[in-house]
Motif scaffolding. Sequence first.
Motif, PDB file in Angstrom:
ATOM      1  N   PHE A  24       0.642  -1.096   0.037  1.00  0.00           N
ATOM      2  CA  PHE A  24      -0.032   0.193   0.161  1.00  0.00           C
ATOM      3  C   PHE A  24       0.878   1.192  -0.096  1.00  0.00           C
ATOM      4  CE2 PHE A  24      -2.417   3.221   2.876  1.00  0.00           C
ATOM      5  CZ  PHE A  24      -3.210   3.573   2.193  1.00  0.00           C
ATOM      6  N   TYR A  25       1.738   1.313   0.803  1.00  0.00           N
ATOM      7  CA  TYR A  25       2.538   2.699   1.007  1.00  0.00           C
ATOM      8  C   TYR A  25       3.342   3.170  -0.226  1.00  0.00           C
ATOM      9  CZ  TYR A  25       0.215   3.931   5.329  1.00  0.00           C
ATOM     10  OH  TYR A  25      -0.556   4.247   6.326  1.00  0.00           O
ATOM     11  N   LYS A  27       2.393   2.575  -3.320  1.00  0.00           N
ATOM     12  CA  LYS A  27       1.420   3.406  -3.965  1.00  0.00           C
ATOM     13  C   LYS A  27       0.925   4.719  -3.440  1.00  0.00           C
ATOM     14  CE  LYS A  27      -0.418  -1.146  -5.071  1.00  0.00           C
ATOM     15  NZ  LYS A  27       1.065  -1.742  -5.604  1.00  0.00           N
ATOM     16  N   VAL A  28       1.052   4.932  -2.088  1.00  0.00           N
ATOM     17  CA  VAL A  28       0.670   6.202  -1.448  1.00  0.00           C
ATOM     18  C   VAL A  28       1.758   7.270  -1.894  1.00  0.00           C
ATOM     19  CG1 VAL A  28       0.490   7.434   0.702  1.00  0.00           C
ATOM     20  CG2 VAL A  28      -0.907   5.354   0.092  1.00  0.00           C
ATOM     21  N   GLN A  29       2.916   6.739  -1.812  1.00  0.00           N
ATOM     22  CA  GLN A  29       4.032   7.693  -1.916  1.00  0.00           C
ATOM     23  C   GLN A  29       4.204   8.262  -3.248  1.00  0.00           C
ATOM     24  OE1 GLN A  29       7.098   5.097   0.177  1.00  0.00           O
ATOM     25  NE2 GLN A  29       7.676   7.156   0.984  1.00  0.00           N
ATOM     26  N   GLU A  30       3.739   7.313  -4.260  1.00  0.00           N
ATOM     27  CA  GLU A  30       3.850   7.565  -5.596  1.00  0.00           C
ATOM     28  C   GLU A  30       2.523   8.330  -6.194  1.00  0.00           C
ATOM     29  OE1 GLU A  30       4.298   3.999  -7.848  1.00  0.00           O
ATOM     30  OE2 GLU A  30       6.099   3.451  -7.105  1.00  0.00           O
ATOM     31  N   HIS A  31       1.528   8.354  -5.425  1.00  0.00           N
ATOM     32  CA  HIS A  31       0.404   9.315  -5.773  1.00  0.00           C
ATOM     33  C   HIS A  31       0.465  10.633  -5.964  1.00  0.00           C
ATOM     34  CE1 HIS A  31      -3.885  10.359  -5.989  1.00  0.00           C
ATOM     35  NE2 HIS A  31      -4.009   9.240  -6.388  1.00  0.00           N
ATOM     36  N   GLU A  32       0.108  11.243  -6.955  1.00  0.00           N
ATOM     37  CA  GLU A  32       0.408  12.772  -6.839  1.00  0.00           C
ATOM     38  C   GLU A  32      -0.240  13.574  -5.811  1.00  0.00           C
ATOM     39  OE1 GLU A  32      -2.570  13.851 -10.588  1.00  0.00           O
ATOM     40  OE2 GLU A  32      -0.718  14.530 -10.493  1.00  0.00           O
ATOM     41  N   LEU A  33      -1.410  13.284  -5.481  1.00  0.00           N
ATOM     42  CA  LEU A  33      -2.077  13.975  -4.396  1.00  0.00           C
ATOM     43  C   LEU A  33      -1.709  13.485  -2.965  1.00  0.00           C
ATOM     44  CD1 LEU A  33      -6.127  13.904  -5.179  1.00  0.00           C
ATOM     45  CD2 LEU A  33      -4.699  15.976  -4.700  1.00  0.00           C
ATOM     46  N   LEU A  34      -1.480  12.152  -2.986  1.00  0.00           N
ATOM     47  CA  LEU A  34      -1.128  11.887  -1.361  1.00  0.00           C
ATOM     48  C   LEU A  34       0.230  11.791  -0.880  1.00  0.00           C
ATOM     49  CD1 LEU A  34      -3.510   8.341  -1.619  1.00  0.00           C
ATOM     50  CD2 LEU A  34      -4.074  10.400  -0.674  1.00  0.00           C
ATOM     51  N   GLY A  35       1.085  11.505  -1.977  1.00  0.00           N
ATOM     52  CA  GLY A  35       2.551  11.495  -1.893  1.00  0.00           C
ATOM     53  C   GLY A  35       2.970  12.671  -0.841  1.00  0.00           C
ATOM     54  N   PRO A  83     -12.400  14.916  -0.357  1.00  0.00           N
ATOM     55  CA  PRO A  83     -13.029  13.842  -0.720  1.00  0.00           C
ATOM     56  C   PRO A  83     -12.043  12.992  -1.523  1.00  0.00           C
ATOM     57  CG  PRO A  83     -14.691  15.687  -0.451  1.00  0.00           C
ATOM     58  CD  PRO A  83     -13.549  16.133  -0.361  1.00  0.00           C
ATOM     59  N   LYS A  84     -11.422  13.874  -2.639  1.00  0.00           N
ATOM     60  CA  LYS A  84     -10.521  13.276  -3.695  1.00  0.00           C
ATOM     61  C   LYS A  84      -9.249  12.611  -2.790  1.00  0.00           C
ATOM     62  CE  LYS A  84     -11.080  15.485  -7.990  1.00  0.00           C
ATOM     63  NZ  LYS A  84     -10.808  17.055  -8.475  1.00  0.00           N
ATOM     64  N   HIS A  85      -8.928  12.996  -1.680  1.00  0.00           N
ATOM     65  CA  HIS A  85      -7.862  12.300  -1.325  1.00  0.00           C
ATOM     66  C   HIS A  85      -8.415  10.948  -0.474  1.00  0.00           C
ATOM     67  CE1 HIS A  85      -5.937  16.360  -0.715  1.00  0.00           C
ATOM     68  NE2 HIS A  85      -4.843  15.424  -0.722  1.00  0.00           N
ATOM     69  N   ALA A  86      -9.630  10.979  -0.072  1.00  0.00           N
ATOM     70  CA  ALA A  86     -10.320   9.751   0.478  1.00  0.00           C
ATOM     71  C   ALA A  86     -10.323   8.807  -0.453  1.00  0.00           C
ATOM     72  CB  ALA A  86     -11.456   9.964   1.132  1.00  0.00           C
ATOM     73  N   GLU A  87     -10.940   9.067  -1.754  1.00  0.00           N
ATOM     74  CA  GLU A  87     -10.896   8.098  -2.923  1.00  0.00           C
ATOM     75  C   GLU A  87      -9.589   7.675  -3.203  1.00  0.00           C
ATOM     76  OE1 GLU A  87     -13.651   6.558  -4.024  1.00  0.00           O
ATOM     77  OE2 GLU A  87     -14.706   7.292  -2.401  1.00  0.00           O
ATOM     78  N   ALA A  88      -8.702   8.507  -3.467  1.00  0.00           N
ATOM     79  CA  ALA A  88      -7.369   7.964  -3.632  1.00  0.00           C
ATOM     80  C   ALA A  88      -6.477   7.096  -2.810  1.00  0.00           C
ATOM     81  CB  ALA A  88      -6.379   9.514  -3.803  1.00  0.00           C
ATOM     82  N   TRP A  89      -6.981   7.467  -1.452  1.00  0.00           N
ATOM     83  CA  TRP A  89      -6.395   6.570  -0.550  1.00  0.00           C
ATOM     84  C   TRP A  89      -7.155   5.045  -0.786  1.00  0.00           C
ATOM     85  CZ3 TRP A  89      -7.843   3.108   3.521  1.00  0.00           C
ATOM     86  CH2 TRP A  89      -6.841   2.971   4.616  1.00  0.00           C
ATOM     87  N   LEU A  90      -8.416   5.056  -0.715  1.00  0.00           N
ATOM     88  CA  LEU A  90      -9.010   3.930  -0.951  1.00  0.00           C
ATOM     89  C   LEU A  90      -8.552   3.122  -2.318  1.00  0.00           C
ATOM     90  CD1 LEU A  90     -12.561   4.968  -0.078  1.00  0.00           C
ATOM     91  CD2 LEU A  90     -11.193   3.353   1.371  1.00  0.00           C
ATOM     92  N   ASP A  91      -8.433   3.887  -3.327  1.00  0.00           N
ATOM     93  CA  ASP A  91      -7.734   3.118  -4.566  1.00  0.00           C
ATOM     94  C   ASP A  91      -6.554   2.537  -4.327  1.00  0.00           C
ATOM     95  OD1 ASP A  91      -8.523   2.734  -7.252  1.00  0.00           O
ATOM     96  OD2 ASP A  91      -6.641   3.917  -7.727  1.00  0.00           O
ATOM     97  N   CYS A  92      -5.468   3.223  -3.700  1.00  0.00           N
ATOM     98  CA  CYS A  92      -4.502   2.608  -3.439  1.00  0.00           C
ATOM     99  C   CYS A  92      -4.394   1.254  -2.649  1.00  0.00           C
ATOM    100  CB  CYS A  92      -3.247   3.561  -2.597  1.00  0.00           C
ATOM    101  SG  CYS A  92      -2.871   5.002  -3.587  1.00  0.00           S
ATOM    102  N   MET A  93      -5.517   1.331  -1.651  1.00  0.00           N
ATOM    103  CA  MET A  93      -5.847   0.232  -0.875  1.00  0.00           C
ATOM    104  C   MET A  93      -6.255  -1.096  -1.569  1.00  0.00           C
ATOM    105  SD  MET A  93      -5.205  -1.110   2.169  1.00  0.00           S
ATOM    106  CE  MET A  93      -5.009   0.021   3.487  1.00  0.00           C
ATOM    107  N   ILE A 112     -12.560  -3.196   1.860  1.00  0.00           N
ATOM    108  CA  ILE A 112     -12.452  -1.717   1.112  1.00  0.00           C
ATOM    109  C   ILE A 112     -14.194  -1.167   1.794  1.00  0.00           C
ATOM    110  CG2 ILE A 112     -13.123  -0.325  -1.007  1.00  0.00           C
ATOM    111  CD1 ILE A 112     -10.096  -1.208  -0.656  1.00  0.00           C
ATOM    112  N   GLU A 113     -14.969  -1.751   1.774  1.00  0.00           N
ATOM    113  CA  GLU A 113     -16.483  -1.237   2.519  1.00  0.00           C
ATOM    114  C   GLU A 113     -15.986  -1.024   3.942  1.00  0.00           C
ATOM    115  OE1 GLU A 113     -19.430  -4.273   1.914  1.00  0.00           O
ATOM    116  OE2 GLU A 113     -20.156  -3.595   3.883  1.00  0.00           O
ATOM    117  N   ARG A 114     -15.270  -1.842   4.707  1.00  0.00           N
ATOM    118  CA  ARG A 114     -14.905  -1.333   6.021  1.00  0.00           C
ATOM    119  C   ARG A 114     -14.225  -0.147   6.275  1.00  0.00           C
ATOM    120  NH1 ARG A 114     -15.166  -5.076  10.333  1.00  0.00           N
ATOM    121  NH2 ARG A 114     -14.546  -3.253  11.552  1.00  0.00           N
TER     122      ARG A 114
END
Length: 127
Positions: A24-25, A27-35, A83-93, A112-114
């Motif tokens: 997971f991490y 992917k988070v680090q590479e993500h343009e919004l989350l990294g 909200p975009k950060h939340a969706e991005a986090w869930l997508d990495c997961m 993912i639901e949880r």
Amino acid sequence: MNRNISLYEAIGGAETLRRVIESFYPKVQEHELLGPLFPDNIIPVMEKQIMFLTQFFGGPTLFSDAYGHPMMRARHMPFPITPKHAEAWLDCMRRALKETSGLDEELQAYIIERLSGPAHHFVNTPE
Ligand code: HEM
């Protein structure tokens, strides 16, 4: 899925959870919004996340034992989360779960639901 065991056990316990978080991490680090929100040294964040999700999924209370009450929304307040950060986090997961061997699709979807509730609950900034 067997509803008589915890989600932590259904996932396969500590070993599988660690593999998910290690996938997971990056992917988070590479993500343009989350990294940009995360420190370069991601190891301590990973260790805390493993401890937190162990407990959140019904395993031993590792996070609270070490750090006290989780207060997760408060711990995220220093960071602007839209909200975009939340969706991005869930997508990495979602991608991390898919890449981790041993988790069937039903289990992946349930995890993912949880996590969707908390992810959207941590939103503290409008788009
Ligand atoms: C909604 C999108 C999310 C964003 C953008 C986000 C971002 C962050 C950031 C920037 C940190 C701090 C890293 C540091 O130590 O400098 C952090 C810490 C953490 N996050 Fe998230 N997070 C999100 C969702 C979640 C979710 C859904 C969970 C679990 C259900 C979670 C669990 C944690 C944990 C356990 C920590 C460590 C807390 C501590 O320092 O004690 N996060 N997060």
